[in-house]
Write a protein that holds these residues in place. Sequence first.
Motif, PDB file in Angstrom:
ATOM      1  N   VAL A  82      70.416  55.065  67.432  1.00  0.00           N
ATOM      2  CA  VAL A  82      69.820  55.243  68.774  1.00  0.00           C
ATOM      3  C   VAL A  82      68.341  54.851  68.659  1.00  0.00           C
ATOM      4  CG1 VAL A  82      69.184  56.892  70.569  1.00  0.00           C
ATOM      5  CG2 VAL A  82      71.412  57.075  69.425  1.00  0.00           C
ATOM      6  N   PRO A  83      67.881  53.883  69.442  1.00  0.00           N
ATOM      7  CA  PRO A  83      66.498  53.395  69.291  1.00  0.00           C
ATOM      8  C   PRO A  83      65.465  54.518  69.189  1.00  0.00           C
ATOM      9  CG  PRO A  83      67.659  52.027  70.866  1.00  0.00           C
ATOM     10  CD  PRO A  83      68.597  53.144  70.511  1.00  0.00           C
ATOM     11  N   GLY A  84      64.713  54.493  68.107  1.00  0.00           N
ATOM     12  CA  GLY A  84      63.625  55.462  67.927  1.00  0.00           C
ATOM     13  C   GLY A  84      64.020  56.734  67.218  1.00  0.00           C
ATOM     14  N   ASP A 112      75.530  79.120  73.024  1.00  0.00           N
ATOM     15  CA  ASP A 112      74.130  79.025  73.454  1.00  0.00           C
ATOM     16  C   ASP A 112      73.258  78.168  72.545  1.00  0.00           C
ATOM     17  OD1 ASP A 112      74.492  82.435  74.457  1.00  0.00           O
ATOM     18  OD2 ASP A 112      74.539  80.629  75.723  1.00  0.00           O
ATOM     19  N   GLN A 113      73.854  77.589  71.487  1.00  0.00           N
ATOM     20  CA  GLN A 113      73.086  76.658  70.670  1.00  0.00           C
ATOM     21  C   GLN A 113      72.815  75.406  71.524  1.00  0.00           C
ATOM     22  OE1 GLN A 113      75.880  78.186  69.601  1.00  0.00           O
ATOM     23  NE2 GLN A 113      74.979  79.564  68.051  1.00  0.00           N
ATOM     24  N   ARG A 114      71.845  74.624  71.102  1.00  0.00           N
ATOM     25  CA  ARG A 114      71.549  73.385  71.836  1.00  0.00           C
ATOM     26  C   ARG A 114      72.538  72.304  71.372  1.00  0.00           C
ATOM     27  NH1 ARG A 114      66.840  74.673  74.122  1.00  0.00           N
ATOM     28  NH2 ARG A 114      65.425  76.098  72.989  1.00  0.00           N
ATOM     29  N   LEU A 115      73.529  72.024  72.202  1.00  0.00           N
ATOM     30  CA  LEU A 115      74.542  71.028  71.870  1.00  0.00           C
ATOM     31  C   LEU A 115      74.113  69.710  72.528  1.00  0.00           C
ATOM     32  CD1 LEU A 115      77.421  70.578  70.673  1.00  0.00           C
ATOM     33  CD2 LEU A 115      78.324  71.187  72.932  1.00  0.00           C
ATOM     34  N   LEU A 116      73.618  68.768  71.724  1.00  0.00           N
ATOM     35  CA  LEU A 116      72.947  67.579  72.265  1.00  0.00           C
ATOM     36  C   LEU A 116      73.663  66.280  71.927  1.00  0.00           C
ATOM     37  CD1 LEU A 116      69.265  68.556  71.289  1.00  0.00           C
ATOM     38  CD2 LEU A 116      70.421  68.946  73.487  1.00  0.00           C
ATOM     39  N   PRO A 117      74.161  65.554  72.928  1.00  0.00           N
ATOM     40  CA  PRO A 117      74.646  64.202  72.662  1.00  0.00           C
ATOM     41  C   PRO A 117      73.507  63.378  72.062  1.00  0.00           C
ATOM     42  CG  PRO A 117      75.147  64.872  74.921  1.00  0.00           C
ATOM     43  CD  PRO A 117      74.230  65.906  74.351  1.00  0.00           C
ATOM     44  N   MET A 118      73.818  62.461  71.177  1.00  0.00           N
ATOM     45  CA  MET A 118      72.757  61.648  70.543  1.00  0.00           C
ATOM     46  C   MET A 118      71.996  60.825  71.589  1.00  0.00           C
ATOM     47  SD  MET A 118      75.183  58.785  68.742  1.00  0.00           S
ATOM     48  CE  MET A 118      75.571  57.234  69.574  1.00  0.00           C
ATOM     49  N   THR A 119      72.676  60.481  72.694  1.00  0.00           N
ATOM     50  CA  THR A 119      72.067  59.770  73.823  1.00  0.00           C
ATOM     51  C   THR A 119      72.922  60.055  75.061  1.00  0.00           C
ATOM     52  OG1 THR A 119      71.469  57.590  74.734  1.00  0.00           O
ATOM     53  CG2 THR A 119      73.394  57.664  73.317  1.00  0.00           C
ATOM     54  N   ASP A 120      72.349  59.858  76.239  1.00  0.00           N
ATOM     55  CA  ASP A 120      73.145  60.011  77.471  1.00  0.00           C
ATOM     56  C   ASP A 120      73.780  58.686  77.890  1.00  0.00           C
ATOM     57  OD1 ASP A 120      70.809  62.455  78.594  1.00  0.00           O
ATOM     58  OD2 ASP A 120      72.892  62.781  78.027  1.00  0.00           O
ATOM     59  N   ALA A 166      68.946  55.476  74.559  1.00  0.00           N
ATOM     60  CA  ALA A 166      67.649  56.107  74.244  1.00  0.00           C
ATOM     61  C   ALA A 166      67.899  57.575  73.919  1.00  0.00           C
ATOM     62  CB  ALA A 166      66.700  56.009  75.447  1.00  0.00           C
ATOM     63  N   MET A 167      67.001  58.150  73.134  1.00  0.00           N
ATOM     64  CA  MET A 167      67.087  59.591  72.893  1.00  0.00           C
ATOM     65  C   MET A 167      66.835  60.324  74.217  1.00  0.00           C
ATOM     66  SD  MET A 167      64.830  60.381  69.512  1.00  0.00           S
ATOM     67  CE  MET A 167      63.594  59.105  69.747  1.00  0.00           C
ATOM     68  N   SER A 168      67.529  61.420  74.429  1.00  0.00           N
ATOM     69  CA  SER A 168      67.187  62.268  75.579  1.00  0.00           C
ATOM     70  C   SER A 168      65.885  63.002  75.244  1.00  0.00           C
ATOM     71  CB  SER A 168      68.304  63.291  75.802  1.00  0.00           C
ATOM     72  OG  SER A 168      68.371  64.150  74.660  1.00  0.00           O
ATOM     73  N   PRO A 169      65.170  63.497  76.252  1.00  0.00           N
ATOM     74  CA  PRO A 169      63.970  64.314  75.963  1.00  0.00           C
ATOM     75  C   PRO A 169      64.312  65.518  75.084  1.00  0.00           C
ATOM     76  CG  PRO A 169      64.102  63.772  78.304  1.00  0.00           C
ATOM     77  CD  PRO A 169      65.388  63.309  77.702  1.00  0.00           C
ATOM     78  N   ALA A 211      61.863  58.793  64.445  1.00  0.00           N
ATOM     79  CA  ALA A 211      61.429  60.155  64.806  1.00  0.00           C
ATOM     80  C   ALA A 211      61.740  61.131  63.677  1.00  0.00           C
ATOM     81  CB  ALA A 211      62.115  60.592  66.095  1.00  0.00           C
ATOM     82  N   LEU A 212      62.862  60.924  63.002  1.00  0.00           N
ATOM     83  CA  LEU A 212      63.220  61.814  61.880  1.00  0.00           C
ATOM     84  C   LEU A 212      62.282  61.591  60.698  1.00  0.00           C
ATOM     85  CD1 LEU A 212      67.123  61.451  61.892  1.00  0.00           C
ATOM     86  CD2 LEU A 212      65.817  63.468  62.573  1.00  0.00           C
ATOM     87  N   VAL A 213      62.098  60.302  60.335  1.00  0.00           N
ATOM     88  CA  VAL A 213      61.349  59.976  59.113  1.00  0.00           C
ATOM     89  C   VAL A 213      59.881  60.404  59.208  1.00  0.00           C
ATOM     90  CG1 VAL A 213      60.548  58.058  57.656  1.00  0.00           C
ATOM     91  CG2 VAL A 213      62.894  58.103  58.478  1.00  0.00           C
TER      92      VAL A 213
END
Length: 312
Positions: free
Chosen positions: A209-211, A127-135, A177-180, A215-217
Amino acid sequence: MALKVVILVGGGGGAKLAHGLAQILPPKQLSIIVNTGDDFWLYGLRVCPDLDTMMYTLAGMIDKTNGWGLTGDTVHVLDSLRRFGEDTWFRLGDQDIATHLLRTERLRAGERLTDIMQNLANNLGVDQRLLPMTDAPVATTLDTLEQGELEFQRYFVQYRWQPTVTGIRLAGIEQAAMSPEVAAAISGADAIVIGPSNPWLSIAPILAVPGLRAALVQRDVPRVAVTPIVAGQALKGPAAKLMAELKYEPSAKSVAGYYGSLINGFIYDEQDEPAPMFPVRATKMDTVMRSDDQRAVFAHNILHWIESWNEA
Ligand code: FO1
């Protein structure tokens, strides 16, 4: 631990620390952004090794000997392919193939990789959010002296990361691109962790991945990297060899220097010494995770250190 944590991972080392965090954080407080540069097509199936390693690890189904694939899996399909003269260089397990069949079918139906992975993971009790860096499809490609240009899995598996690497490229990254979900995880994070994964092969694709790096920094929260190099060696895989080939000194301080302003905290192993380019906040810990318990202890120590920042 009310902290909302984001961890960037690829490969087995990062998966171990993410597993440690998953043992001590409520599932929805942990978002795992996973490298997809290793992904490739095999017999028409979309194989996503780092996503599957992370999913299987969190589900307690990983083959712990290999660090990938499903424990107890068999290779009857591969044996049957070999009967037709195929070179079965990439060991796809029979049960693992179910994951690739569903992912491939759903991708062809137009579903996003993010949605596909969340559904597969939820079905395995993750149930953790397992997120590809981009789609978007991205392919890590390596230029090597001995074999020329190689797709990642050819380099890593077929040639057992022995070729001399002269350059690394990410095909398709410009269109990514980053996913939402990735953007939301980063903007909502109380702490960001760069896992002990290969900086060049597993973390760099995520940061490309652009942006995403921006977004992190721009988050004024702890942004802590965990060294993947201990006493000049990688615990597993090509990181130290690759660093030497890319003209970096294989050391924790080279990793800290490589991440530069991305991070404001660094965790190095007790076998190493502090270095001038470490961020202001750097600390030594036992970073070697030999058991599930040690993963949880290490994760706890990291979060405890991060929470001490707020008091300081
Ligand atoms: N790594 C290998 O070294 N040999 C293999 O035959 C192999 C098969 C495999 C099958 C499914 C999967 O999800 C991962 C697999 N891996 C294999 C690991 C894969 O190469 C990953 O890219 C590495 O773990 C690096 O991230």
